[in-house]
Design an enzyme around this catalytic site. Structure first.
Site, short mmCIF file in Angstrom:
data_model
loop_
_atom_site.label_atom_id
_atom_site.label_comp_id
_atom_site.label_asym_id
_atom_site.label_seq_id
_atom_site.Cartn_x
_atom_site.Cartn_y
_atom_site.Cartn_z
N ASN A 146 0.86 -1.19 0.00
CA ASN A 146 0.00 0.00 0.00
C ASN A 146 0.90 1.24 0.00
OD1 ASN A 146 -1.85 2.02 0.51
ND2 ASN A 146 -2.37 1.32 2.58
N TRP A 147 0.99 1.89 -1.15
CA TRP A 147 1.93 3.01 -1.29
C TRP A 147 1.37 4.33 -0.76
CZ3 TRP A 147 3.95 1.75 -6.96
CH2 TRP A 147 4.63 0.53 -6.92
N LYS A 148 0.13 4.29 -0.35
CA LYS A 148 -0.51 5.46 0.29
C LYS A 148 -0.25 6.72 -0.53
CE LYS A 148 -0.14 3.16 4.73
NZ LYS A 148 -0.18 3.26 6.17
N HIS A 152 -9.64 1.00 5.09
CA HIS A 152 -8.33 1.19 5.73
C HIS A 152 -8.48 2.16 6.90
CE1 HIS A 152 -4.24 2.49 6.42
NE2 HIS A 152 -3.86 1.36 5.83
N GLU A 206 -5.41 -5.14 10.63
CA GLU A 206 -4.44 -4.07 10.81
C GLU A 206 -4.77 -3.31 12.10
OE1 GLU A 206 -2.36 -2.84 6.96
OE2 GLU A 206 -4.16 -1.62 7.12
N SER A 221 3.26 -1.98 10.39
CA SER A 221 4.71 -1.94 10.64
C SER A 221 5.43 -3.23 10.24
CB SER A 221 5.00 -1.58 12.09
OG SER A 221 4.47 -0.29 12.39
N GLY A 248 2.82 -1.13 4.32
CA GLY A 248 2.74 0.29 3.96
C GLY A 248 4.12 0.83 3.63
P1 PGA Z 1 2.68 0.42 7.65
O1 PGA Z 1 1.22 0.56 6.99
O2 PGA Z 1 3.27 -0.84 7.10
O3 PGA Z 1 3.42 1.65 7.18
O4 PGA Z 1 2.49 0.39 9.11
C1 PGA Z 1 0.40 -0.58 6.83
C2 PGA Z 1 -0.90 -0.16 6.22
O5 PGA Z 1 -1.38 0.93 6.54
O6 PGA Z 1 -1.49 -0.88 5.40
#
Ligand code: PGA
Length: 247
Positions: free
Chosen positions: A7-9, A93, A165, A207, A228
């Site tokens: 997930n590249w947000k 999400h 999550e 994380s 993420g």
């Molecule tokens: P993160 O994000 O790996 O940066 O904690 C995970 C996510 O939001 O899907």
């Protein structure tokens, strides 16, 4: 099969997203063991579908509108992303729930809208730190699953995913202990049986990085990871994929 979803947000601009998609395309891994899917921002979605079209790597949207079509300024429907070749869509999400105030009803409708057009929904659920302190983890997850899934007509040909999550683990550098995640995944899988008899892969997210990915993927109940920030850098994403490929 284990699933590695990135997930590249809103971390990468258009050029960076295209560059990373090309890097991911060049990685070697065993597609019969691993299924990779990336979730770039909308601006890069179409071009990344083109870049990855002759590969087994999926491309998904980070969110979709609950509405099918019409006068909805700024919205992008599940149909529109499916039409350009996307395979998956994240739904619910925690950043959409808590920052953009998406309701349980929105999430339910987005799942329905995704199934209708054949886009695989990836439903994200997770308790907050406060829930955890108050001993309400199961209560929160049960409620999120119920509100999202009650009344949904599952389409067996359209794979459905759940991502566990915990909100306190996302972007915090404080991942959930794998043994703990293992228990929660087992519980979620039991819970899902009341909604569908489909086999639903349950992914862990929060994380995940190259150091801890194997501790999750080596558990039977953990079918994959939703990554993420570590998926937005070539080196860490490549290492995650390489380590997952060795299991
Ligand atoms: P993160 O994000 O790996 O940066 O904690 C995970 C996510 O939001 O899907």
């Amino acid at each position: 099969m284990k699933y590695i979803f990135g997930n590249w947000k809103m971390f990468l601009d258009y050029d960076e997203s295209i560059a990373l998609a090309n890097e991911v395309k060049s990685l070697s891994y065993a597609p019969e063991k691993l299924q990779l899917t990336v979730f770039p921002n909308y601006l890069a979605l179409h071009d990344i579908v083109q870049i990855l079209k002759d590969t087994k790597i999926g491309v998904g949207a980070q969110t979709v509108s609950r509405r099918p079509q019409g006068a909805y300024t700024g919205a992008i429907s599940a149909y529109l992303v499916k039409k350009i070749g996307c395979t998956h869509g994240l739904v619910g999400h925690s950043e959409r729930r808590y920052i953009f105030h998406e309701s349980d009803e929105d999430i339910h409708d987005k799942i329905e809208a995704s199934f209708k057009v054949g886009l695989s929904p990836v439903l994200c659920v997770g308790e907050t730190e406060e829930d955890l302190k108050e001993g309400k983890r199961q209560y929160r997850l049960k409620k999120q699953l119920m509100k999202a899934l009650e009344g949904i007509e599952f389409t067996p040909s359209v794979p459905f995913f759940v991502a566990y999550e915990p909100v306190w683990a996302v972007s915090s550098g404080k991942p959930c202990n794998p043994a703990d995640a293992d228990d929660v995944h087992g519980w979620i899988k039991e819970e899902l049986k009341q909604y569908t008899d489909m086999i639903v892969p349950v992914l862990y997210g929060g994380s995940v990085d190259q150091e801890n990915v194997v501790s999750y993927l080596s558990r039977e109940t953990i079918d994959g990871v939703l990554v993420g920030s570590a998926s937005t850098k070539r080196d860490s994403f490549a290492q995650i994929i390489a380590r997952a490929n060795e299991i």
